[in-house]
Structure formats: C-alpha cells, structure tokens
Design a protein around this motif. Sequence first.
Motif, short mmCIF file in Angstrom:
data_model
loop_
_atom_site.label_atom_id
_atom_site.label_comp_id
_atom_site.label_asym_id
_atom_site.label_seq_id
_atom_site.Cartn_x
_atom_site.Cartn_y
_atom_site.Cartn_z
N THR A 1 -2.71 6.03 -6.94
CA THR A 1 -2.13 5.63 -5.65
C THR A 1 -0.89 6.45 -5.27
O THR A 1 -0.52 6.49 -4.10
CB THR A 1 -1.77 4.13 -5.66
OG1 THR A 1 -0.94 3.85 -6.80
CG2 THR A 1 -3.02 3.29 -5.76
N SER B 1 -11.81 5.06 4.01
CA SER B 1 -10.76 5.16 3.00
C SER B 1 -10.16 3.78 2.77
O SER B 1 -10.13 2.94 3.67
CB SER B 1 -9.67 6.13 3.45
OG SER B 1 -9.06 5.68 4.65
N GLU B 2 -9.67 3.59 1.55
CA GLU B 2 -9.17 2.26 1.19
C GLU B 2 -7.98 2.37 0.23
O GLU B 2 -8.03 3.11 -0.76
CB GLU B 2 -10.29 1.46 0.54
CG GLU B 2 -9.90 0.05 0.15
CD GLU B 2 -11.11 -0.83 -0.14
OE1 GLU B 2 -10.91 -1.89 -0.73
OE2 GLU B 2 -12.24 -0.44 0.23
N PHE B 3 -6.93 1.61 0.54
CA PHE B 3 -5.76 1.54 -0.33
C PHE B 3 -6.07 0.74 -1.59
O PHE B 3 -6.57 -0.38 -1.52
CB PHE B 3 -4.62 0.81 0.38
CG PHE B 3 -3.97 1.57 1.49
CD1 PHE B 3 -2.97 2.48 1.22
CD2 PHE B 3 -4.36 1.37 2.80
CE1 PHE B 3 -2.34 3.16 2.25
CE2 PHE B 3 -3.75 2.06 3.83
CZ PHE B 3 -2.74 2.96 3.55
N GLY B 4 -5.72 1.30 -2.74
CA GLY B 4 -5.73 0.52 -3.97
C GLY B 4 -4.41 -0.24 -4.13
O GLY B 4 -3.50 -0.13 -3.31
N ASP C 1 -6.90 4.47 -5.37
CA ASP C 1 -7.31 4.52 -3.97
C ASP C 1 -8.73 5.05 -3.91
O ASP C 1 -9.20 5.73 -4.84
CB ASP C 1 -6.39 5.45 -3.18
CG ASP C 1 -4.98 4.92 -3.07
OD1 ASP C 1 -4.81 3.69 -2.93
OD2 ASP C 1 -4.04 5.73 -3.11
N GLN D 1 -11.95 8.86 -6.05
CA GLN D 1 -10.82 7.96 -6.23
C GLN D 1 -9.60 8.75 -6.68
O GLN D 1 -9.72 9.83 -7.26
CB GLN D 1 -11.16 6.86 -7.23
CG GLN D 1 -11.50 7.36 -8.63
CD GLN D 1 -11.94 6.22 -9.55
OE1 GLN D 1 -12.60 5.27 -9.12
NE2 GLN D 1 -11.61 6.33 -10.82
N ASP E 1 0.81 -1.21 0.00
CA ASP E 1 0.00 0.00 0.00
C ASP E 1 0.84 1.26 0.00
O ASP E 1 0.50 2.27 -0.60
CB ASP E 1 -0.87 0.05 1.27
CG ASP E 1 -1.87 -1.06 1.32
OD1 ASP E 1 -2.23 -1.43 2.44
OD2 ASP E 1 -2.28 -1.57 0.27
N SER F 1 -2.61 6.97 -1.28
CA SER F 1 -2.30 5.91 -0.31
C SER F 1 -2.89 6.32 1.03
O SER F 1 -2.18 6.62 1.99
CB SER F 1 -0.80 5.66 -0.20
OG SER F 1 -0.30 5.12 -1.40
#
Length: 380
Positions: free
Chosen positions: A293, A251-254, A259, A290, A19, A297
Amino acid sequence: MTAVLAAAAFLLTAGCSSDEGAPPDRDGTASTAAAAPSSPAGKAEETPPAKGSVTVVRTVATGLGTPWGLAPLPDGDLLVSSRDDATITRVDGKTGRKTELGEVPGVSPEGEGGLLGIALSPEFASDHMIYAYFTSASDNRIVRMLYTERKPADEQLGAPDTVFRGIPKGFVHNGGRIAFGPDRMLYAGTGESGDTGLSQDKESLGGKILRMTPDGEPAPGNPFPGSPVYSYGHRNVQGLAWDPEQRLFASEFGQETWDELNAVAPGDNYGWPEAEGHSDEGGFHNPIAQWSTDEASPSGIAYAEGSVWMAGLGGDRLWRIPLKGTEASADPQAFLEDEYGRLRTVVAAGGDRLWLVTSNTDGRGDPKKDDDRILELRVR
C-alpha cells in the motif's frame, strides 16, 4: 425518474487505517497474481511490450484545489470537480484557462468525502447532462445536471437531479468513481465507509461496483435480479476502465498489506474483508496485480496502448500494467515516481495520450508551487 434506494447502516468515522495515510513499514513490492480467464477462445490479441514509456508532453493547467474527477468535453476542454470546494471548473484544453461553473448544491465535504467523480452522459451531444457522485449530509449519491454552454459561465450548470441515493458514507472509504461503460450503462465504485461488514452484504450498496441505467435503475442483465450490485467484496473502489474488448478493470485500496487491480466479472466476490490481495481460499476472485500500500494507494485508472495505467496516491507514481486478455503480461512498471506527488485521476485522451491529475492539496500531500495540476502524457 429518480430511483431512491435505502442505504445500509453507515459510519461517519472508521477505526481502520485510511486508504491514503502513511502505512506502516513493510516489504514494498509490486507483483502479479492469479488472474481471471483471458479473452474468448480464438480471439487473437496483440501483447504490449514488457517495458513501456511515459513522456510529459505539457502541463495543461495549474492552481487547482482538491481536484478529483475529470471529464473531457467533445471540443477538447476538460471539466474538473473539486472535492472540498464542491465546484466544477472548465479548463481550456489548449490554454489551461480555468472558468468556474459553480458549486454543486447539497455536497457535504468531510474527510475523503465531497464532490468526487464526474462523467458525461453517453447522449451528451443531445441531452447535455453531466453526472456527479458526491457525499451529502446523509449518504453518497449520484446526480445529473444540465450543462448549457450558451449561458454566462455562472449560469451554465443546472440544478442537480438525484438519480441514485443511499450509498453509505463515512469519513473514509466513500468510493466515488463513476463512468459510463461500452454498454451505455452507468457504473459506480463504492466504499464500505469503514464498516467492513458491508462489503460481503449483497443487500448493501457499500463496498461494491454498481451498474445502473442512466436513470438510476438496476441495469438489465445484472447478476442479482432487481439489484444495482454488479460485484461485491470490495473495500474502496476508485478506478474503473474498459479495454477494447469491453472488459472492465477496477483499482482497489487495500488496508495495510495489498492494493489491487482487478478484472471485474458480474456477480463475483472480491474477498474483502476476508481476503486482501491474492487468496488461496476458494470463492474469491483474485486480483491480476497487487502492490504494497505504500507503493500504490490507487485511485483512477485508464486503458491505453495495451495497458492499464493506474494513478497512485500514497505511492506518488503512475503504474503501467501491460495486459493480455485479463492477465498481466509482464510485471507492473512505475513512472513519475516522486516527481509530481500524489496522483489522483488518469483519463484516456485518445490514442497514446492520457490526462493525469495530481492530488497534493487534499490534506495528505505536500503542495508545491502551482499545485494541483493537470498533465498531458504520451505513453506506450
């Protein structure tokens, strides 16, 4: 009482990109995407301005090692967890003076794992409990500890009582954010530990947002009866926050492309690993915004002044996402770019104030003098 849940298979290392590592070159643009339904009909909400502002009011504390979680105390002081040292430190909210309360037993720091998120019990005024999410030798788990301020500093932190265990661990993607919601239930963002198949497996605790009682039992009203799983199809959730209408954002890591910031609905599938970012395939809940990344991150998030504020690790910046209901009302806006390095945690401090925690001593940053630090921000 302790709730013991068996974990699905987990990996100690992962083949996918980390990540927080340097991503390959790509077109770096932040964008808004299709959103979840907005607020209930007839509910008028004020839309924040398209452009906001951030002012660094002061540096609260410096010299922190691998800070990860932050929990404000009722008197204005701050508790900070150290991922690698497995310690909790109390920071005087006025002077910045640091007092180490002790090391949390059972933590096994490695890679992105260690002592991660912390939160105060919703009954903290009476039960004096601190909750912590950490990586042990066998899993990720949540414990609670009695905090007795009247004792000498090195005796204030009680022994950990495990309330939830069995979350898959890995060298990467351990999730780690915990927070009590407006419903007084405990929410936890987990990662898939590098095993992408866990995210779509509703029987696994990896790659999920979990919702449980303060005692670690599946919360009443969860979408899957008898399960703590609240939403699934996540890669690595490290940010949780609610707006005044009690809507949850995460929130979320791609991996290598997008992301995400998501509006979370119970029982919904957020797509990983079949979808990363917005997808035209049916059945997946698309993000409301979105980022490439290398621009985000994202780790922690907080809600203030009509916007979600998102700390970026690889992006070295703080993102503002103005909202109307569960939609982004304008394009995301970046602040503090390359000024303080990697940003790990952001916490609402009341009104137009935020606490912001840097993350330059985590092995992936470039520590400067006085890193890591806590900043107080004024935002709109």
